[in-house]
Design an enzyme around this catalytic site. Structure first.
Site, PDB file in Angstrom:
ATOM      1  CE  LYS A   1      -1.871   1.558   4.044  1.00 25.95           C
ATOM      2  NZ  LYS A   1      -1.517   2.974   4.244  1.00 25.95           N
ATOM      3  CG  ASN A   2       2.415   2.736   3.545  1.00 24.50           C
ATOM      4  OD1 ASN A   2       1.230   2.980   3.329  1.00 24.50           O
ATOM      5  ND2 ASN A   2       2.924   2.637   4.764  1.00 24.50           N
TER       6      ASN A   2
ATOM      7  NE  ARG B   1      -1.586  11.866   8.230  1.00 24.89           N
ATOM      8  CZ  ARG B   1      -1.116  13.089   8.386  1.00 24.89           C
ATOM      9  NH1 ARG B   1      -1.857  14.010   8.925  1.00 24.89           N
ATOM     10  NH2 ARG B   1       0.112  13.385   8.001  1.00 24.89           N
TER      11      ARG B   1
ATOM     12  CB  CYS C   1      -4.565  11.666  12.256  1.00 24.05           C
ATOM     13  SG  CYS C   1      -4.076   9.974  12.027  1.00 24.05           S
TER      14      CYS C   1
ATOM     15  NE  ARG D   1       0.272   9.849  10.632  1.00 30.23           N
ATOM     16  CZ  ARG D   1      -0.209   8.791  10.011  1.00 30.23           C
ATOM     17  NH1 ARG D   1      -1.364   8.304  10.330  1.00 30.23           N
ATOM     18  NH2 ARG D   1       0.466   8.211   9.051  1.00 30.23           N
TER      19      ARG D   1
ATOM     20  CG  ASP E   1       2.763   1.361   9.633  1.00 26.33           C
ATOM     21  OD1 ASP E   1       2.304   2.178  10.444  1.00 26.33           O
ATOM     22  OD2 ASP E   1       2.922   1.624   8.425  1.00 26.33           O
TER      23      ASP E   1
ATOM     24  CB  VAL F   1       7.146   6.710  14.837  1.00 26.46           C
ATOM     25  CG1 VAL F   1       6.827   7.461  13.553  1.00 26.46           C
ATOM     26  CG2 VAL F   1       8.455   5.940  14.686  1.00 26.46           C
TER      27      VAL F   1
ATOM     28  NE  ARG G   1      -7.176   4.109   5.609  1.00 24.67           N
ATOM     29  CZ  ARG G   1      -6.262   4.654   6.413  1.00 24.67           C
ATOM     30  NH1 ARG G   1      -6.516   4.830   7.675  1.00 24.67           N
ATOM     31  NH2 ARG G   1      -5.103   5.044   5.937  1.00 24.67           N
TER      32      ARG G   1
HETATM   33  C1  UD1 Z   1       4.008   6.914   6.689  1.00 21.62           C
HETATM   34  C2  UD1 Z   1       3.223   5.666   6.400  1.00 21.62           C
HETATM   35  C3  UD1 Z   1       2.603   5.112   7.686  1.00 21.62           C
HETATM   36  C4  UD1 Z   1       3.692   4.920   8.747  1.00 21.62           C
HETATM   37  C5  UD1 Z   1       4.533   6.175   8.910  1.00 21.62           C
HETATM   38  C6  UD1 Z   1       5.738   5.961   9.810  1.00 21.62           C
HETATM   39  C7  UD1 Z   1       2.469   6.040   4.138  1.00 21.62           C
HETATM   40  C8  UD1 Z   1       1.336   6.335   3.211  1.00 21.62           C
HETATM   41  N1  UD1 Z   1       2.177   5.998   5.440  1.00 21.62           N
HETATM   42  O1  UD1 Z   1       3.106   7.888   7.191  1.00 21.62           O
HETATM   43  O2  UD1 Z   1       1.994   3.866   7.375  1.00 21.62           O
HETATM   44  O3  UD1 Z   1       3.079   4.622   9.980  1.00 21.62           O
HETATM   45  O4  UD1 Z   1       5.030   6.615   7.638  1.00 21.62           O
HETATM   46  O5  UD1 Z   1       6.518   4.924   9.355  1.00 21.62           O
HETATM   47  O6  UD1 Z   1       3.573   5.791   3.696  1.00 21.62           O
HETATM   48  N2  UD1 Z   1       5.692  14.751  11.111  1.00 21.62           N
HETATM   49  C9  UD1 Z   1       5.762  16.106  11.382  1.00 21.62           C
HETATM   50  N3  UD1 Z   1       5.663  16.995  10.338  1.00 21.62           N
HETATM   51  C10 UD1 Z   1       5.499  16.592   9.049  1.00 21.62           C
HETATM   52  C11 UD1 Z   1       5.438  15.209   8.772  1.00 21.62           C
HETATM   53  C12 UD1 Z   1       5.548  14.307   9.834  1.00 21.62           C
HETATM   54  O7  UD1 Z   1       5.886  16.499  12.536  1.00 21.62           O
HETATM   55  O8  UD1 Z   1       5.396  17.447   8.161  1.00 21.62           O
HETATM   56  C13 UD1 Z   1       5.801  13.760  12.229  1.00 21.62           C
HETATM   57  C14 UD1 Z   1       4.529  12.954  12.419  1.00 21.62           C
HETATM   58  O9  UD1 Z   1       3.632  13.620  13.262  1.00 21.62           O
HETATM   59  C15 UD1 Z   1       5.074  11.669  13.035  1.00 21.62           C
HETATM   60  C16 UD1 Z   1       6.463  11.521  12.408  1.00 21.62           C
HETATM   61  O10 UD1 Z   1       6.775  12.799  11.867  1.00 21.62           O
HETATM   62  O11 UD1 Z   1       5.208  11.824  14.412  1.00 21.62           O
HETATM   63  C17 UD1 Z   1       6.563  10.496  11.299  1.00 21.62           C
HETATM   64  O12 UD1 Z   1       5.507  10.678  10.393  1.00 21.62           O
HETATM   65  P1  UD1 Z   1       5.637  10.363   8.838  1.00 21.62           P
HETATM   66  O13 UD1 Z   1       6.838   9.528   8.563  1.00 21.62           O
HETATM   67  O14 UD1 Z   1       5.497  11.637   8.077  1.00 21.62           O
HETATM   68  O15 UD1 Z   1       4.343   9.479   8.589  1.00 21.62           O
HETATM   69  P2  UD1 Z   1       3.540   9.427   7.253  1.00 21.62           P
HETATM   70  O16 UD1 Z   1       4.462   9.699   6.118  1.00 21.62           O
HETATM   71  O17 UD1 Z   1       2.279  10.199   7.375  1.00 21.62           O
END
Ligand code: UD1
Length: 419
Positions: A22-23, A93, A117, A122, A306, A328, A398
């Protein structure tokens, strides 16, 4: 609403195939927006998040054709509007992944902010800040990110935090920027590498994928591509934990063991016998109960967040005291309360779930609150005595393709109840 009904207590035996990730599929479908022609993406999993992405692309005017094997052709040549509405973004998201490609290719994007969320705040500040540094003019108003630019320009971007979709968005945007972009503290997840491989096949110049520094030399244009997404390491890990909990022996085919090293080590520590080949993993569990393990989530190659909920389920029935620490996301333990209702002896201390395994969970009606939490409740149900009814399974749909069919194929007593 549909529910899953599970009668626990059966060991799992047999073979199943793992679906595409999926990712990986989500960013790669978004990357198709960057091309001057049509792309065909193969091995797309049949999931609700993919349907949402197709709706999102479809309402922009992107041409989509799906064959019976879920190979999807994406043709962005007749795109009408660069817009991702709240109604779709709030359900997924990862819709934010269209921001970088739309801006880089069409000079504009109006994308709803994802909003609250269930597993934490996030935010998307890293995505927005990086694009601004590449020259985009971005306003956030009325709940929308409104981004405009002429042509993005290369920049040196240092990510404050390791963000998977943040890295992907900026990498995609940089492929068509003028000049070279360097992304430091980039995510190293296999799905980031898969996206980089796909972009390079489209004519991009991305190097360093899989390390924490990506270098992207911008090009004038990208071509359509035919690409196969990599196997889903989280789906793989989820079924492996199921066998470690329920006992038995299962072979997972069409997967990639090297993507799951941190998870396989923990499963061996729990007492499972793991053997691997190039594209398969077999797990056997002869012990009556797994041994409890200590797990600490971290960005790849650390232990994946995950997979955290599934290991909470394993610790709930293991012998000994187990600990799962989430680093995380700030609020990713909603499954704990539901597991307590099934008889788990587990408590939360800050970001750590500490559990003393019990010999037997008891079936109960439980409610899923996010994707991986729901999967962990299914795993708990597979080993609980009596009947477990998992509500709100749209979360599971999902991210898991035909979960009840795959588990039933392995001998589990699980069925979907219609609404
Ligand atoms: C992706 C994965 C999700 C997985 C996560 C962590 C996809 C579609 N989803 O989610 O399944 O659980 O990686 O491995 O690939 N953060 C900020 N600011 C930002 C972006 C992120 O503060 O602009 C923080 C988030 O709140 C979180 C951390 O960074 O605490 C990691 O999040 P992130 O790696 O961005 O998760 P996703 O990419 O949304």
């Amino acid at each position: 609403m549909e529910r899953l009904i599970i009668q626990g207590g059966r060991p799992l035996e047999g073979e199943i195939r793992i679906s595409g990730a999926k990712n990986s599929a989500l960013p790669i479908l978004a990357a198709a927006l960057l091309a001057d022609g049509a792309s065909r993406i193969d091995r797309i999993p049949h999931l609700q998040d993919i349907t949402t992405t197709m709706e999102l692309l479809g309402q922009m005017g992107v041409g989509l054709t799906v064959d019976e094997h879920m190979n999807i052709e994406v043709d962005p040549r007749d795109i009408r509007e660069c817009y991702a509405p709240y109604e779709l973004v709030k359900t997924m998201r990862a819709s934010i992944l269209v921001l970088g490609p739309l801006l880089a290719r069409y000079g504009q994007a109006d994308v709803s902010l994802p909003g609250g969320c269930a597993i934490g705040i996030r935010p998307v500040n890293l995505h927005v800040d990086g694009l601004r540094q590449m020259g985009a003019n971005i306003e956030v108003e009325n709940g929308y990110i409104r981004a405009r630019c002429k042509r993005l320009r290369g920049a040196r971007l240092v990510m404050d935090l390791v963000s998977v979709t943040g890295t992907e968005n900026l990498m995609m945007a940089a492929t068509l920027a003028k000049g070279t972009t360097v992304i430091e503290n980039a995510a190293r997840e296999p799905e980031v590498v898969d996206l980089a491989d796909c972009l390079n096949r489209m004519g991009a110049r991305v190097s360093g994928a899989g390390t924490d520094t990506l270098v992207i030399e911008g090009v004038e244009k990208l071509n359509g591509v035919q690409y196969n997404v990599l196997p889903d390491r989280i789906e793989t890990g989820t079924y492996l934990v199921a066998v470690a909990m329920a006992g038995g022996r299962v072979k997972l085919k069409d997967t990639r063991p090297e993507l799951l090293e941190a998870v396989l080590l923990k499963l061996e520590e729990a007492g499972a016998q793991v053997s691997t080949g190039e594209d398969w993993i077999e797990l056997g569990m002869s012990r009556e109960r797994p041994r409890a393990v200590k797990v600490w989530t971290a960005p790849y190659p650390g232990f994946p967040t995950d997979m955290q909920a599934q290991f909470c389920a394993l610790n709930a029935v293991a012998s000994g005291v187990g600990m799962v620490t989430e680093t995380v996301f700030e609020n990713r333990f909603m499954h704990i309360l539901e597991m307590q209702r099934m008889g788990a002896d587990v408590r939360l201390e800050g970001r750590t779930a500490i559990s003393t395994g019990v010999a037997q969970l008891t079936g109960a009606p439980v409610m899923a609150t996010d994707l991986r939490a729901s999967a962990s409740l299914v795993l708990a149900g597979l080993v609980a005595s009596g009947e477990t009814l998992v509500h709100r399974i749209y979360h599971i749909d999902r991210g898991y393709e035909c979960i009840e069919e795959k588990l039933a194929q392995l001998g589990a007593n699980i069925r979907r109840l219609p609404r």
